[in-house]
Scaffold this active site. Structure first.
Site, mmCIF file in Angstrom:
data_model
loop_
_atom_site.group_PDB
_atom_site.id
_atom_site.type_symbol
_atom_site.label_atom_id
_atom_site.label_comp_id
_atom_site.label_asym_id
_atom_site.label_seq_id
_atom_site.Cartn_x
_atom_site.Cartn_y
_atom_site.Cartn_z
ATOM 1 N N HIS A 240 0.899 -1.157 0.000
ATOM 2 C CA HIS A 240 0.000 0.000 0.000
ATOM 3 C C HIS A 240 0.936 1.205 0.000
ATOM 4 C CE1 HIS A 240 -3.973 1.782 1.655
ATOM 5 N NE2 HIS A 240 -3.156 2.822 1.500
ATOM 6 N N TYR A 241 0.742 2.119 -0.949
ATOM 7 C CA TYR A 241 1.625 3.289 -1.042
ATOM 8 C C TYR A 241 1.787 3.936 0.331
ATOM 9 C CZ TYR A 241 3.359 7.925 -2.008
ATOM 10 O OH TYR A 241 4.104 9.066 -1.991
ATOM 11 N N HIS A 242 3.011 4.309 0.645
ATOM 12 C CA HIS A 242 3.277 5.071 1.865
ATOM 13 C C HIS A 242 4.574 5.855 1.715
ATOM 14 C CE1 HIS A 242 5.129 1.113 2.442
ATOM 15 N NE2 HIS A 242 5.975 1.667 3.285
ATOM 16 N N GLN A 243 4.558 7.032 2.295
ATOM 17 C CA GLN A 243 5.706 7.936 2.285
ATOM 18 C C GLN A 243 6.267 7.988 3.704
ATOM 19 O OE1 GLN A 243 6.738 9.987 -0.421
ATOM 20 N NE2 GLN A 243 8.412 10.747 0.815
#
Length: 170
Positions: free
Chosen positions: A124-127
């Protein structure tokens, strides 16, 4: 400027079969997945598009950093709609400022990973927004040799060709 892909473009998922996404679980507020290390108390910020929370895994010498993630499930940077991408960047900036004010680090690093070869391990996209201290050794890479200007010009031309000729985003 035209973009190299569309948000409708299908990118292969790297998530294992029957993946229970910890960040979707956090976004739902249910915390129903037994392997999810996220806790309700980790939440720092939430709106209709994004969440920001303290990561379950830390980095020495000063553990505690923030993950900024879309509320909706997008695995990769390549998939993000423009409104979500913009909101992620704004909240990333706001978290960096909050980290500076709250913890007084010497600096802040942001980083984001895509696909296994890019060191992604949660699908899941995460920064990441990490506080940094002088000589912490966390993310040090020695300077590389200067890239020949002809090589840089060729690489820039290759990317411009894709940006100018690719389908537009919707």
């Amino acid at each position: 400027m035209q973009q190299p892909g569309t948000v409708d473009e299908v990118w292969p998922s790297h998530a294992p079969e029957n993946y229970q996404c910890p960040f979707c679980d956090m976004a739902s507020g249910e915390f129903a997945f037994p392997d999810n290390l996220c806790e309700p108390g980790d939440l720092v910020y939430s709106d209709e598009l994004v969440l920001a929370f303290i990561a379950s895994h830390g980095f020495d010498p000063e553990p505690g950093h923030v993950l900024v993630t879309p509320r909706e499930h997008f695995e990769l940077l390549y998939e993000l709609p423009d409104d979500v991408a913009a909101r992620l960047m704004i909240v990333t900036r706001d978290m960096a400022v909050a980290i500076k004010r709250a913890w007084h680090p010497d600096g802040v690093t942001t980083r984001q990973h895509n696909e296994p070869a890019g060191s992604q391990h949660v699908w899941h996209y995460h920064q990441h927004v990490l506080p940094r201290w002088n000589n912490d050794g966390l993310y040090f890479t020695p300077k590389r040799p200067i890239v020949d200007p002809a090589v840089r010009a060729r690489k820039a031309a290759e990317l411009r060709a894709v940006l100018e000729g690719g389908p537009t985003r919707h």
